[in-house]
Design a protein around this motif. Structure first.
Motif, PDB file in Angstrom:
ATOM      1  N   GLY A  70       0.801  -1.220   0.000  1.00 60.48           N
ATOM      2  CA  GLY A  70       0.000   0.000   0.000  1.00 60.48           C
ATOM      3  C   GLY A  70       0.831   1.264   0.000  1.00 60.48           C
ATOM      4  N   MET A  71       2.026   1.180   0.558  1.00 62.35           N
ATOM      5  CA  MET A  71       2.886   2.353   0.630  1.00 62.35           C
ATOM      6  C   MET A  71       3.907   2.385  -0.502  1.00 62.35           C
ATOM      7  SD  MET A  71       3.370   2.760   4.726  1.00 62.35           S
ATOM      8  CE  MET A  71       4.076   4.394   4.575  1.00 62.35           C
ATOM      9  N   GLY A  72       3.948   1.311  -1.294  1.00 60.30           N
ATOM     10  CA  GLY A  72       4.873   1.265  -2.414  1.00 60.30           C
ATOM     11  C   GLY A  72       6.323   1.111  -1.989  1.00 60.30           C
ATOM     12  N   ALA A 154       2.867   7.319  -9.760  1.00 59.05           N
ATOM     13  CA  ALA A 154       2.599   6.517 -10.959  1.00 59.05           C
ATOM     14  C   ALA A 154       3.875   6.342 -11.772  1.00 59.05           C
ATOM     15  CB  ALA A 154       1.518   7.179 -11.804  1.00 59.05           C
ATOM     16  N   ARG A 155       4.645   7.395 -11.876  1.00 62.52           N
ATOM     17  CA  ARG A 155       5.909   7.324 -12.628  1.00 62.52           C
ATOM     18  C   ARG A 155       6.881   6.371 -11.942  1.00 62.52           C
ATOM     19  NH1 ARG A 155      10.726   9.112 -14.223  1.00 62.52           N
ATOM     20  NH2 ARG A 155      10.963  10.327 -16.108  1.00 62.52           N
ATOM     21  N   GLN A 156       6.957   6.447 -10.625  1.00 61.61           N
ATOM     22  CA  GLN A 156       7.852   5.592  -9.855  1.00 61.61           C
ATOM     23  C   GLN A 156       7.444   4.130  -9.970  1.00 61.61           C
ATOM     24  OE1 GLN A 156       7.933   6.428  -5.668  1.00 61.61           O
ATOM     25  NE2 GLN A 156       9.609   5.033  -5.272  1.00 61.61           N
ATOM     26  N   SER A 157       6.140   3.871 -10.030  1.00 59.81           N
ATOM     27  CA  SER A 157       5.671   2.490 -10.121  1.00 59.81           C
ATOM     28  C   SER A 157       5.804   1.943 -11.535  1.00 59.81           C
ATOM     29  CB  SER A 157       4.227   2.383  -9.632  1.00 59.81           C
ATOM     30  OG  SER A 157       3.355   3.051 -10.518  1.00 59.81           O
ATOM     31  N   ARG A 169      -3.677   3.293  -9.199  1.00 59.89           N
ATOM     32  CA  ARG A 169      -2.974   2.765  -8.022  1.00 59.89           C
ATOM     33  C   ARG A 169      -2.299   3.901  -7.265  1.00 59.89           C
ATOM     34  NH1 ARG A 169       2.487   0.003  -7.919  1.00 59.89           N
ATOM     35  NH2 ARG A 169       2.710  -0.533  -5.747  1.00 59.89           N
ATOM     36  N   ALA A 170      -1.634   4.789  -8.020  1.00 61.08           N
ATOM     37  CA  ALA A 170      -0.945   5.911  -7.392  1.00 61.08           C
ATOM     38  C   ALA A 170      -1.929   6.815  -6.670  1.00 61.08           C
ATOM     39  CB  ALA A 170      -0.164   6.706  -8.439  1.00 61.08           C
TER      40      ALA A 170
END
Length: 185
Positions: A70-72, A154-157, A169-170
């Motif tokens: 949830g926190m990525g 979103a970019r990081q994921s 998701r982001a």
């Protein structure tokens, strides 16, 4: 279809330079003050602890894997960050009701009280920093900052700003991280 480079050159380079500079200044100022609040509680809770406690408060008890997802962040990072929170009694570790081998993390009453103290202090900081702003300006800034954080997440994921799944998701991650926040926070 225009590439990212094409879009960058179509936009005002001076504005993009100013934007990236202001983001860098914001990051430095946020780290310097740690946006920790005012009074005795200033800088009294680090960012990782605040985000973990806030997530547990908003979403309830959960396992390490769910919290990490949830926190990525990585499960080992959550485990490392939760350890001092357990040691100080802010978070309780319990056995999963259906699988005694699994661990569930839960905000303790002491943790909730501490989180509320920190939130109150941080709200006061936001009042002071945005003194002279209208309610609409605070709401607009909060909405834009949430949108910016969502796009970064979103970019990081790996889904980029245009990826619908990544953006959804982001958005969920960013909303959970800022859940309960009011524009004045």
């Amino acid at each position: 279809m225009p590439t990212s480079q094409d879009m960058t050159t179509e936009l005002d380079p001076g504005l993009l330079d100013a934007l990236q500079h202001q983001v860098a200044v914001f990051a430095r100022r946020a780290e310097q003050t740690r946006l920790g609040g005012t009074g005795q509680l200033r800088n009294s809770m680090d960012r990782a602890a605040y985000l973990l406690l806030n997530r547990l408060d908003q979403e309830g008890p959960m396992g390490v894997k769910a919290l990490a997802a949830g926190m990525g962040i990585d499960s080992s990072t959550v485990t490392r960050q939760v350890a001092p929170l357990v040691d100080t009694g802010l978070v309780k570790r319990t056995s999963h009701p259906e699988d005694g081998r699994a661990v569930v993390l839960q905000l303790s009453p002491r943790g909730l009280a501490r989180l509320e103290e920190v939130r109150s202090s941080r709200r006061q900081l936001m009042v002071e920093v945005t003194d002279g702003w209208t309610q609409d300006e605070r709401e607009s800034f909060c909405n834009l900052l949430t949108r910016f954080n969502t796009a970064l997440s979103a970019r990081q994921s790996g889904h980029g700003p245009a990826g619908a799944a990544g953006a959804a998701r982001a958005a969920a991650e960013t909303t959970a991280e800022t859940a309960g926040a009011t524009p004045a926070e």
